[in-house]
Design a protein around this motif. Structure first.
Motif, PDB file in Angstrom:
ATOM      1  N   THR A 332       0.462  -1.134  -0.370  1.00 20.04           N
ATOM      2  CA  THR A 332      -0.207   0.047   0.060  1.00 20.04           C
ATOM      3  C   THR A 332       0.919   1.355  -0.059  1.00 20.04           C
ATOM      4  O   THR A 332       0.776   2.811  -1.213  1.00 20.04           O
ATOM      5  CB  THR A 332      -0.550   0.057   1.163  1.00 20.04           C
ATOM      6  N   PRO A 333       1.904   1.143   1.095  1.00 20.85           N
ATOM      7  CA  PRO A 333       2.768   2.671   0.809  1.00 20.85           C
ATOM      8  C   PRO A 333       2.934   2.683  -0.624  1.00 20.85           C
ATOM      9  O   PRO A 333       3.143   4.033  -1.118  1.00 20.85           O
ATOM     10  CB  PRO A 333       3.659   1.886   1.952  1.00 20.85           C
ATOM     11  N   TYR A 334       3.559   2.125  -1.657  1.00 23.92           N
ATOM     12  CA  TYR A 334       3.798   1.922  -2.744  1.00 23.92           C
ATOM     13  C   TYR A 334       3.565   2.314  -4.095  1.00 23.92           C
ATOM     14  O   TYR A 334       3.587   2.991  -4.512  1.00 23.92           O
ATOM     15  CB  TYR A 334       4.902   1.041  -2.962  1.00 23.92           C
ATOM     16  N   VAL A 335       1.806   2.201  -3.297  1.00 26.30           N
ATOM     17  CA  VAL A 335       1.170   2.790  -4.618  1.00 26.30           C
ATOM     18  C   VAL A 335       0.170   3.686  -4.437  1.00 26.30           C
ATOM     19  O   VAL A 335      -0.416   4.025  -5.402  1.00 26.30           O
ATOM     20  CB  VAL A 335       0.006   0.800  -4.956  1.00 26.30           C
ATOM     21  N   LYS A 336      -0.047   3.723  -3.041  1.00 32.21           N
ATOM     22  CA  LYS A 336      -0.598   4.728  -2.602  1.00 32.21           C
ATOM     23  C   LYS A 336      -0.742   6.432  -3.377  1.00 32.21           C
ATOM     24  O   LYS A 336      -1.804   6.731  -3.939  1.00 32.21           O
ATOM     25  CB  LYS A 336      -1.156   5.042  -1.123  1.00 32.21           C
ATOM     26  N   VAL A 374      -2.661  -4.786  -1.040  1.00 29.91           N
ATOM     27  CA  VAL A 374      -2.406  -3.802  -1.531  1.00 29.91           C
ATOM     28  C   VAL A 374      -3.850  -3.128  -1.818  1.00 29.91           C
ATOM     29  O   VAL A 374      -4.563  -3.544  -2.432  1.00 29.91           O
ATOM     30  CB  VAL A 374      -2.542  -4.562  -3.379  1.00 29.91           C
ATOM     31  N   GLY A 375      -4.191  -1.946  -1.273  1.00 29.56           N
ATOM     32  CA  GLY A 375      -4.688  -1.057  -0.608  1.00 29.56           C
ATOM     33  C   GLY A 375      -5.946  -1.613  -0.347  1.00 29.56           C
ATOM     34  O   GLY A 375      -5.701  -1.936   0.676  1.00 29.56           O
ATOM     35  N   SER A 376      -7.057  -1.821  -0.681  1.00 23.17           N
ATOM     36  CA  SER A 376      -8.282  -2.886  -0.264  1.00 23.17           C
ATOM     37  C   SER A 376      -8.289  -3.899  -0.285  1.00 23.17           C
ATOM     38  O   SER A 376      -9.000  -5.129   0.041  1.00 23.17           O
ATOM     39  CB  SER A 376      -9.487  -1.938  -0.029  1.00 23.17           C
ATOM     40  N   THR A 377      -7.140  -4.923  -0.927  1.00 17.15           N
ATOM     41  CA  THR A 377      -7.181  -5.688  -1.772  1.00 17.15           C
ATOM     42  C   THR A 377      -6.669  -6.287  -0.746  1.00 17.15           C
ATOM     43  O   THR A 377      -5.020  -5.990  -0.964  1.00 17.15           O
ATOM     44  CB  THR A 377      -6.606  -5.537  -3.709  1.00 17.15           C
ATOM     45  N   ARG A 378      -6.810  -8.068  -1.080  1.00 20.35           N
ATOM     46  CA  ARG A 378      -6.080  -8.838   0.152  1.00 20.35           C
ATOM     47  C   ARG A 378      -5.849 -10.143  -1.078  1.00 20.35           C
ATOM     48  O   ARG A 378      -6.967 -10.511  -1.692  1.00 20.35           O
ATOM     49  CB  ARG A 378      -6.693  -8.910   1.183  1.00 20.35           C
ATOM     50  N   LEU A 379      -4.627 -10.364  -0.746  1.00 22.50           N
ATOM     51  CA  LEU A 379      -4.554 -11.256  -1.587  1.00 22.50           C
ATOM     52  C   LEU A 379      -3.769 -12.562  -0.382  1.00 22.50           C
ATOM     53  O   LEU A 379      -3.108 -12.167   0.281  1.00 22.50           O
ATOM     54  CB  LEU A 379      -3.034 -11.423  -2.776  1.00 22.50           C
ATOM     55  N   GLY A 380      -4.225 -13.700  -0.822  1.00 26.95           N
ATOM     56  CA  GLY A 380      -3.432 -15.228   0.065  1.00 26.95           C
ATOM     57  C   GLY A 380      -2.029 -15.591  -0.150  1.00 26.95           C
ATOM     58  O   GLY A 380      -1.368 -14.842  -0.704  1.00 26.95           O
ATOM     59  N   TYR A 403      -9.947 -12.896  -4.429  1.00 28.79           N
ATOM     60  CA  TYR A 403     -10.899 -13.047  -4.341  1.00 28.79           C
ATOM     61  C   TYR A 403     -11.541 -14.050  -4.064  1.00 28.79           C
ATOM     62  O   TYR A 403     -12.825 -14.430  -4.670  1.00 28.79           O
ATOM     63  CB  TYR A 403     -11.786 -11.898  -5.416  1.00 28.79           C
ATOM     64  N   ASP A 404     -10.761 -15.052  -3.378  1.00 24.62           N
ATOM     65  CA  ASP A 404     -11.486 -16.316  -2.931  1.00 24.62           C
ATOM     66  C   ASP A 404     -11.253 -17.638  -3.975  1.00 24.62           C
ATOM     67  O   ASP A 404     -11.765 -18.453  -4.587  1.00 24.62           O
ATOM     68  CB  ASP A 404     -13.092 -16.370  -2.766  1.00 24.62           C
ATOM     69  N   GLY A 405     -10.309 -16.371  -4.923  1.00 26.65           N
ATOM     70  CA  GLY A 405     -10.407 -17.150  -6.082  1.00 26.65           C
ATOM     71  C   GLY A 405      -8.613 -17.765  -7.100  1.00 26.65           C
ATOM     72  O   GLY A 405      -7.451 -17.190  -5.695  1.00 26.65           O
ATOM     73  N   CYS A 436     -14.514  -8.475  -7.123  1.00 31.18           N
ATOM     74  CA  CYS A 436     -13.167  -8.787  -8.200  1.00 31.18           C
ATOM     75  C   CYS A 436     -14.274  -7.329  -8.768  1.00 31.18           C
ATOM     76  O   CYS A 436     -12.775  -6.086  -9.295  1.00 31.18           O
ATOM     77  CB  CYS A 436     -13.077  -9.436  -8.891  1.00 31.18           C
ATOM     78  N   VAL A 437     -14.946  -7.127  -8.757  1.00 29.44           N
ATOM     79  CA  VAL A 437     -15.009  -5.947 -10.066  1.00 29.44           C
ATOM     80  C   VAL A 437     -16.068  -4.842  -9.409  1.00 29.44           C
ATOM     81  O   VAL A 437     -14.781  -3.640  -9.521  1.00 29.44           O
ATOM     82  CB  VAL A 437     -17.031  -6.418 -10.636  1.00 29.44           C
ATOM     83  N   SER A 438     -15.867  -4.598  -8.252  1.00 31.62           N
ATOM     84  CA  SER A 438     -15.500  -3.428  -7.001  1.00 31.62           C
ATOM     85  C   SER A 438     -14.226  -2.425  -7.180  1.00 31.62           C
ATOM     86  O   SER A 438     -14.085  -1.269  -7.384  1.00 31.62           O
ATOM     87  CB  SER A 438     -16.016  -3.397  -5.525  1.00 31.62           C
ATOM     88  N   ASP A 439     -13.234  -3.910  -7.032  1.00 33.25           N
ATOM     89  CA  ASP A 439     -12.158  -3.076  -7.086  1.00 33.25           C
ATOM     90  C   ASP A 439     -11.190  -2.356  -8.417  1.00 33.25           C
ATOM     91  O   ASP A 439     -10.822  -1.813  -8.618  1.00 33.25           O
ATOM     92  CB  ASP A 439     -11.028  -4.422  -6.742  1.00 33.25           C
ATOM     93  N   LEU A 440     -12.031  -3.856  -9.627  1.00 34.02           N
ATOM     94  CA  LEU A 440     -11.001  -3.502 -11.138  1.00 34.02           C
ATOM     95  C   LEU A 440     -11.928  -2.182 -11.079  1.00 34.02           C
ATOM     96  O   LEU A 440     -11.440  -1.274 -12.210  1.00 34.02           O
ATOM     97  CB  LEU A 440     -11.014  -4.604 -11.470  1.00 34.02           C
TER      98      LEU A 440
END
Length: 647
Positions: A332-336, A374-380, A403-405, A436-440
């Motif tokens: 997040t600090p690098y893309v905000k 990455v911001g509001s996005t969470r990846l496993g 996104y559970d996928g 997914c659609v909300s983030d993208l």
């Protein structure tokens, strides 16, 4: 007691007498000393120790009591470059050993230099103007040497050091030097401690060699270095050797409250505008020349902690390679600071890109993490690769849980003249469509699960420029979800019973679907809906039209129909979707409603001139409660009963 006091008085008097006689002798001797011989002896010792020419242009001060020293003013010590002396000193004071001095032997105990200017010039072959000094010191310190080093310490006060490397095009200056050098006249070690100013910062530093002679000869020696300043703290504990080029092995540690400021201080442009604050590094280091390899790396930056291996080389161009593993990485600090949208969030940001950081260095990095933010996005669990070479950055995602996928793909950006050339290819498999659609795309009106395939490219000097030139394709397939904002089944059933019952509120409820297919072709920022179908348990939707990426709005037309049994007369309703992406208007085609009404359908056939059309349109708007319906194109010639041209 009287006799004891008498004997004590005699002893004290004798001691005072000897002291007075000795003092008188020292004063007399200082007058009788041959100053020329003393100067020649000191010059000879300095020349013998350094291997450099010693020249004193100013006066010479000699003292025997209370201090035994000789001070030379305007000293120049020359190496191979006669025009630029290796060392020039305002005042060089050689403190003498008293006992040898009483016997007319002049031996230097230590040396103090006031306002020295030390010049170091390194040639392309690795030799410098101080090479004769190093060679002489190494020769004199060998066992059995005829001229061993006699003095043990050198003090530097308010000095200056200038370093010039013609091959590496490096020029540095250290000012206000206050150093103490422990000269190895007895032990084999060497140590230097003190302070100096470098690039506007005060630096505390120390360096020690366990075997000074071995280090001078290019053999292995223990080495300890510590540097402490406001921007950066650095330490090394290991060994050093120089058979052909510098080789160092040991434990390296570095610490900084702001890596961004530390990079600026050492002359490296920091990447981007965000992050790179708190930094700490500890590793096992192996350095050969200008290349350094780090193993057992433990690095922390902006709260991200990782372990692995790293290598760095500076052979005309800086290159960094790394393989690191982490528990959690927060980007997040690098893309905000990368703002795609302007402040109003309805227009693309038009601020120009700054891509100079892409040309600063080459990068080859592999990252793996159990969690990525990455911001509001969470990846496993995620495996990332980054390659930066000659101003082109390529990011690859081997596999990421998102996104559970699952996500796979690549992203590339290169510096093309004054613009950024961007290419992206991503595949999202079985993801949560709402997240997914909300983030993208910035809208949360879609739910369910599905797949998304994107292949896009664009070129521009700002986010708005990229939106204007966007080309490529996007295909979204979904299942078992819903579209929020309107309930097609409920609306169609109501309008089927009473076509002119009023528009009502079309922007409430949800339309569930079993299957969803959206295929878009992008051409210069315009998305064309080539295949948009929504199939639900009670209703179907199809859409055609365009969506503008630069203006972020829809211009779509569709048909909604109820799902009925085979052979039944399906009720179909044309509708229009217009307006901004985040809040579009959805309204039915009023002419189709009028045509379905038995009482109002003949009105359309009766319309022939513009005056009548305007009157009828007023009635239509009143009945349907729609104020922004596009004007229908009605032919001037009569049509068959019950038929008309729709918008």
């Amino acid at each position: 007691m009287a006799q004891g006091m008498k004997r004590l008085g005699i002893s004290v008097a004798a001691i005072l007498g000897v002291a007075v006689i000795g003092l008188s002798g020292l004063i007399s001797m200082s007058r009788l000393l041959d100053h020329d011989a003393l100067r020649d002896a000191v010059e000879s010792q300095i020349r013998t120790v350094t291997g450099l020419d010693f020249v004193a242009d100013g006066r010479i001060d000699v003292s025997v009591f209370p201090g035994s020293y000789v001070s030379f003013h305007g000293v120049r010590i020359k190496g191979s470059d006669a025009e630029a002396p290796a060392l020039s000193v305002d005042v060089l004071t050689a403190n003498l050993r008293l006992i040898p001095l009483l016997m007319q032997h002049f031996q230097i105990d230590d040396v103090m230099m006031l306002h020295p200017h030390i010049r170091v010039k390194r040639a392309a072959d690795g030799r410098s103007n101080w090479t004769p000094f190093v060679e002489t010191i190494a020769r004199n310190m060998r066992p059995g040497a005829d001229s061993p080093v006699s003095f043990s310490e050198i003090q530097i006060q308010n000095g200056e050091l200038s370093y010039e490397d013609t091959a590496g095009e490096i020029s540095e200056n250290l000012r206000d030097l206050d150093l103490s050098l422990a000269w190895p006249s007895i032990s084999r070690s060497f140590a230097a401690t003190g302070q100096f100013d470098w690039r506007g910062e005060r630096v505390d530093g120390s360096i020690s060699l366990s075997d000074f002679l071995a280090a001078l000869s290019g053999d292995r020696s223990g080495l300890k270095i510590k540097v402490a300043s406001a921007p950066l703290k650095f330490a090394f504990d290991g060994t050093v050797a120089n058979p052909i080029s510098w080789m160092m092995e040991g434990t390296l540690s570095a610490d900084s409250t702001s890596l961004r400021e530390a990079l600026r201080w050492i002359g490296q442009p920091p990447p981007g505008d965000g992050g790179f604050d708190r930094f700490a590094l500890k590793a096992r280091a192996s350095m050969i020349g200008s290349s350094i390899a780090l193993t057992n790396v433990n690095v922390e930056i902006d709260g991200n902690v990782a372990e692995g291996v790293m290598t760095y080389a500076n052979n005309g161009r800086q290159t960094l390679q790394a393989t690191l593993a982490a528990g959690t990485l927060d980007f997040t600090p690098y893309v905000k600071t990368i703002r795609l949208l302007a402040g109003g969030a309805r227009d693309w940001n038009r601020q120009l890109f700054d891509l100079h950081a892409l040309s600063a260095t080459d990068l080859d990095m592999r990252l793996s993490a159990a969690k990525v933010i990455v911001g509001s996005t969470r990846l496993g669990k995620t495996a990332l690769g980054a390659n930066l070479r000659n101003g082109s950055l390529a990011l690859s995602i081997g596999e990421a849980q998102i996104y559970d996928g699952i996500a796979k793909g690549s992203f590339g950006i290169s510096h093309a003249e004054a613009a950024a050339d961007v290419k992206a290819q991503f595949q999202l498999i079985d993801v949560d469509l709402q997240a997914c659609v909300s983030d993208l795309f910035g809208t949360g009106r879609l739910s369910g699960r599905g797949n998304l395939n994107i292949s896009l490219e664009a070129k521009g000097s700002s986010p708005y420029g990229l939106a204007q030139s966007l080309d490529g394709t996007a295909v979204l397939t979904g299942h078992d979800g819903a579209i929020s904002g309107f309930n097609v089944e409920q609306l169609l059933k109501r309008l089927e019973r009473r076509p002119l019952s009023g528009g009502g509120n079309f922007r409430n409820g949800k339309t569930p679907f079993d299957k969803l297919n959206i295929a878009l072709d992008f051409d210069d920022g315009v998305a064309v809906a080539t295949d948009v179908r929504v199939e639900g348990p009670a209703a179907r939707l199809t859409l055609t039209g365009t969506a503008s990426v630069p203006s972020r709005d829809y211009d779509l037309k569709g048909v909604a129909s109820l799902t009925s049994s085979a052979g039944a007369d399906n009720f179909e309703l044309p509708f229009v979707v217009q307006g901004p992406w985040d809040d579009p208007l959805v309204f039915p085609d009023p002419e189709s409603l009028i045509r379905r009404s038995k009482a109002s359908a003949p009105l359309l056939d009766a319309v022939r001139d513009r005056k009548t059309r305007d009157a009828v349109r007023s009635v239509i708007e009143h009945l349907t409660d729609q104020k922004a319906v596009p004007e229908a194109t009605v032919p001037d010639t009569p049509t068959g009963s019950g038929t008309s041209r729709t918008n």
